[in-house]
Design an enzyme around this catalytic site. Structure first.
Site, PDB file in Angstrom:
ATOM      1  CG  ASN A 276     -34.422  54.445  30.251  1.00 46.79           C
ATOM      2  OD1 ASN A 276     -33.321  54.378  30.824  1.00 46.79           O
ATOM      3  ND2 ASN A 276     -35.576  54.131  31.075  1.00 46.79           N
TER       4      ASN A 276
ATOM      5  CE  LYS B 167     -36.553  50.725  31.129  1.00 52.22           C
ATOM      6  NZ  LYS B 167     -37.872  50.079  31.481  1.00 52.22           N
TER       7      LYS B 167
ATOM      8  CG  HIS C 117     -38.552  55.598  34.235  1.00 51.35           C
ATOM      9  ND1 HIS C 117     -39.127  54.309  34.606  1.00 51.35           N
ATOM     10  CD2 HIS C 117     -38.605  55.396  33.033  1.00 51.35           C
ATOM     11  CE1 HIS C 117     -39.359  53.290  33.498  1.00 51.35           C
ATOM     12  NE2 HIS C 117     -38.995  54.004  32.604  1.00 51.35           N
TER      13      HIS C 117
ATOM     14  CD  GLU D 223     -38.169  50.661  34.893  1.00 49.99           C
ATOM     15  OE1 GLU D 223     -37.113  51.079  34.763  1.00 49.99           O
ATOM     16  OE2 GLU D 223     -38.822  50.052  34.013  1.00 49.99           O
TER      17      GLU D 223
ATOM     18  CD  GLU E  50     -41.938  55.767  29.397  1.00 50.73           C
ATOM     19  OE1 GLU E  50     -41.381  55.201  28.610  1.00 50.73           O
ATOM     20  OE2 GLU E  50     -41.566  55.829  30.795  1.00 50.73           O
TER      21      GLU E  50
ATOM     22  N   GLY F 162     -42.145  47.573  28.927  1.00 50.43           N
ATOM     23  CA  GLY F 162     -41.539  45.973  28.952  1.00 50.43           C
ATOM     24  C   GLY F 162     -42.548  45.058  28.922  1.00 50.43           C
TER      25      GLY F 162
ATOM     26  CB  SER G 101     -44.052  47.749  24.588  1.00 50.50           C
ATOM     27  OG  SER G 101     -44.177  47.066  25.946  1.00 50.50           O
TER      28      SER G 101
END
Ligand code: PGA
Length: 238
Positions: free
Chosen positions: A9, A11, A87, A89, A157, A163, A199
């Site tokens: 991904n 992003k 996701h 985000e 996730e 991250g 991560s």
């Protein structure tokens, strides 16, 4: 060769020159268990290669006046075969709900696209011991009224792990994956692939890949550097 999936991904992280360099690096990548999800304007550069290509998001309609959106039908027709949906985000910054994700999943499946559905708990939810309740709610709502989940993969996730360079223990990941597979079995009497994301990098992949029930990985940051991503692919798929 295993049947595990490795999903990149990117992003919104690369510019044109980064993409050009990356394309040179992956010129010899020949592996249909790898799915690259670039920022959508760069997508055509990644198509017609010996790996799969996915979108990071899609809209729920096939066609129409929806400025700025991409439809599942358009995606399939250009050669995209996977779509990441739900996701964290997108949920956080674009206020996407489980109901909206469910609509988009249905639109993707109707157009023969495989869905990578992301679910996971926040740090607060985890501290309040609500992880399983949250995962179940996300699964039940996002997969509501699906006739088949054959083309759905779930990515677990934990949001606090994305991250941050912090991952749950292997035992915690295994426990969450068992729970997810059990919930899906209760609902559909079907088995589903469950990936881990958050991560994942070239240093922890060997250990993460030793988790018994993990069916692959969703990789953000470390996938944008091909020498790192290559190590992950090798460990997981060869
Ligand atoms: P990360 O991102 O690997 O950079 O933690 C994973 C993701 O957001 O899918």
């Amino acid at each position: 060769m295993t049947n595990k999936l490795v999903v990149a991904n990117f992003k919104m992280s690369m510019d044109t020159s980064d993409v050009n360099n990356y394309l040179k690096d992956i010129a010899t990548l020949d592996n249909k268990n790898v799915v690259i999800c670039p920022t959508s304007i760069y997508l055509p550069y990644f198509l017609k290669k010996k790996f799969e290509v996915g979108l990071q998001n899609v809209y729920k309609e096939d066609l129409g006046a929806y400025t700025g959106e991409i439809s599942p039908k358009q995606a399939y027709s250009i050669g995209v075969r996977y779509v990441i949906l739900g996701h964290s985000e997108r949920r956080q910054y674009f206020k996407e709900t489980n109901v909206f994700v469910n609509e988009k999943i249905k639109a993707c499946l109707k157009n023969n696209l495989k869905v990578i559905l992301c679910i996971g708990e926040t740090k607060e939810e985890r501290d309040l011991l609500k992880t399983k309740r949250i995962l179940k709610k996300q699964i039940v709502s996002c997969l509501k009224d699906l006739k088949s989940i054959q083309n759905v993969v779930i990515a677990y996730e934990p949001i606090w792990s994305i991250g941050t360079n912090i991952t749950p223990t292997n035992a915690e990941i295994e426990d969450a994956i068992t729970f997810i597979k059990d919930v899906v079995w209760e609902l559909f009497e079907a088995k589903i692939k469950v990936l881990y994301g958050g991560s994942v990098n070239e240093n922890n992949i060997k250990s993460l890949n030793s988790i018994n029930n993990v069916d692959g990985f969703l990789v953000g940051g470390a996938s944008t550097n091909y020498s790192k991503f290559k190590k992950i692919i090798k460990e997981v798929t060869e």
